[in-house]
Design an enzyme around this catalytic site. Structure first.
Site, mmCIF file in Angstrom:
data_model
loop_
_atom_site.group_PDB
_atom_site.id
_atom_site.type_symbol
_atom_site.label_atom_id
_atom_site.label_comp_id
_atom_site.label_asym_id
_atom_site.label_seq_id
_atom_site.Cartn_x
_atom_site.Cartn_y
_atom_site.Cartn_z
ATOM 1 N N THR A 154 33.955 18.743 -25.518
ATOM 2 C CA THR A 154 34.878 17.647 -25.826
ATOM 3 C C THR A 154 34.306 16.359 -25.231
ATOM 4 O OG1 THR A 154 36.229 18.323 -23.914
ATOM 5 C CG2 THR A 154 36.954 19.037 -26.098
ATOM 6 N N LYS A 180 32.277 24.778 -21.091
ATOM 7 C CA LYS A 180 32.558 23.367 -21.314
ATOM 8 C C LYS A 180 33.576 22.909 -20.289
ATOM 9 C CE LYS A 180 35.625 21.517 -23.021
ATOM 10 N NZ LYS A 180 36.896 20.835 -22.531
ATOM 11 N N THR A 191 40.600 22.608 -17.258
ATOM 12 C CA THR A 191 40.400 22.425 -18.690
ATOM 13 C C THR A 191 38.964 22.760 -19.005
ATOM 14 O OG1 THR A 191 40.651 21.036 -20.598
ATOM 15 C CG2 THR A 191 39.874 19.961 -18.655
ATOM 16 N N GLU A 278 33.839 13.794 -15.449
ATOM 17 C CA GLU A 278 34.078 12.495 -16.072
ATOM 18 C C GLU A 278 33.964 11.367 -15.051
ATOM 19 O OE1 GLU A 278 37.090 13.998 -19.619
ATOM 20 O OE2 GLU A 278 37.910 12.965 -17.867
ATOM 21 N N ASN A 404 39.913 7.698 -18.385
ATOM 22 C CA ASN A 404 41.141 8.438 -18.643
ATOM 23 C C ASN A 404 42.354 7.557 -18.877
ATOM 24 O OD1 ASN A 404 40.783 11.542 -18.397
ATOM 25 N ND2 ASN A 404 39.455 10.687 -16.823
ATOM 26 N N THR A 409 43.113 6.328 -27.021
ATOM 27 C CA THR A 409 43.079 5.071 -27.764
ATOM 28 C C THR A 409 41.689 4.450 -27.801
ATOM 29 O OG1 THR A 409 43.729 3.867 -25.754
ATOM 30 C CG2 THR A 409 45.483 4.538 -27.254
#
Length: 409
Positions: A154, A180, A191, A278, A404, A409
């Protein structure tokens, strides 16, 4: 990981394993459908998220794995199929049913996984069409294994793969895995997805025991941001095609060797997830030794590694050891600060900053220079026993917050 410069070795190197990874349109550019197939039904074991909000594919796979057998893992990326109600439940069922029909196997032998945005309507028709179209492309070519590894990603920036082999009484056993995960990573499953295949012959109940133990020491010891997801899953398939004598008990020759290699594979994949956190700029290893028990040590590792203040200090290269001992004191276990030694540093050098609960005499500027490195270590010695634990985490950066804050968006 065992490497070979002459050939790529991955999932498809394992006897009887075929894979494919395709782009079916859920994501705009990346591959988003992964297929991992065993030519024969395999002993199988899974662990799942501990979040009370559970995605539909997890609910279905929990039921299917009860038999201890599986033959196919089908995973889509780009849509989590979580918080989708009846439509999502039917979608997960459709994924398993269509895959089973294409292969001519029982649908209960299909493990279904999804990853991506939560709460979005699931594109059932597109996914089912993609499954039917791509099942015929299953291949044991190495590129097919790499396609599958890329198709489960992702926000990841690279595919996470591992392969190793080991000798069992003259028989080469192959084990390979993909995973992942980048954000929403937290101990007790995060996640993240992890899929591992092996050609060892082992009974399902014994495999299940090994998988749970190894997950506790690997995927359950990593954290990026403290959030446990709705879709987390680790699935392990052992299809027996190596031809070894079936391993039926912990006392059987080969069990401990396999269990150790399985743990090594999971730790490897877990570390890759942290290295791709991230916005992360640092990979941090947390070590707790001298604890009353391994359980206490792992509890402390989890509490310290998940501390927002500790992660922020590591990002800022601040040797603020007070935040570390404060986090340890919040872990809910007996913690005698007066006996604690604490060291900070990088992969090569550790500097003692606390000596039996008292500030050590250290060069703060030297430690700050060490904390500039991308790989850091925090080592806490309780001096209270032989228990030990290790875990891995990332720092908390401004890039993480920015990424995040605009995720959808």
């Amino acid at each position: 990981m065992n490497t070979n410069n002459k050939m790529i070795r991955n999932l498809t190197t394992v006897r009887g394993i075929k894979c494919w990874g395709a782009h079916i349109g859920i994501k705009s550019m990346r591959r988003d459908l992964a297929l991992i197939y065993s030519e024969v039904p395999a002993s199988a074991a899974c662990t799942f998220t501990q979040n009370e909000v559970v995605a539909e594919p997890v609910k279905l796979s929990r039921e299917h794995i009860k038999s201890g057998k599986a033959q196919l893992i089908v995973c889509n990326a780009g849509n989590a199929n979580a918080c989708t109600g009846e439509q999502g439940r039917l979608a997960a069922e459709a994924m398993a049913q269509s895959a089973a029909e294409e292969l001519g196997i029982e649908k209960e032998l299909v493990i279904v996984a999804s990853t991506g945005l939560i709460g979005e309507p699931f594109p059932t028709e597109d996914v089912v069409s993609g499954i039917r179209e791509n099942m015929a492309k299953l291949s044991n070519d190495a590129k097919a294994g790499s396609f599958a590894a890329n198709a489960i990603l992702t926000t990841d920036t690279f595919a996470k793969e591992g392969f190793m082999d080991f000798d069992l009484n003259g028989t080469t056993i192959n084990i390979a895995g993909i995973s992942k995960g980048s954000g929403m990573i937290h101990p007790n499953m995060a996640t993240m997805l992890g899929f591992i295949v092996c050609d060892l012959a082992i009974e399902p109940k014994l495999l299940n025991k090994a998988v749970k133990e190894c997950v506790d020491l690997s995927f359950n010891m990593i954290t990026v941001d403290g959030d446990t997801s709705t879709n987390d899953m680790v699935a392990v398939l052992c299809n027996g095609m190596a031809g070894n004598e079936m391993i039926k008990s912990e006392q059987d020759e080969g069990y401990q060797l396999f269990r150790n290699r399985l743990e090594e594979m999971m730790v490897h994949l877990a570390k890759l997830i942290i290295s791709d956190g991230e916005g992360a700029s640092k990979f941090i290893e947390y070590q707790v030794v001298g604890a009353p028990s391994d359980k206490v040590a792992r509890t402390l590792v989890r509490e310290i590694s998940d501390s927002t203040l500790v992660k922020a200090a590591m990002f800022g290269r601040d040797p603020n050891w007070g935040r570390i001992v404060c986090a340890a004191g919040n872990a809910g276990v007996s913690f005698d600060y007066a006996n604690v030694d604490l060291h900070l540093g990088d992969n090569e050098t550790l500097i003692q900053v606390l000596d039996k609960g008292k500030p050590a005499d250290f060069d703060r500027n030297h430690v700050k220079r060490l904390l500039r490195e991308s790989h850091l270590r925090i080592r806490l010695d309780m001096n209270a026993g032989d228990g030990q634990g290790v875990g891995w985490g990332a720092d908390l950066t401004t890039d993480y917050v920015m990424f995040n804050s605009v995720y959808t968006t």
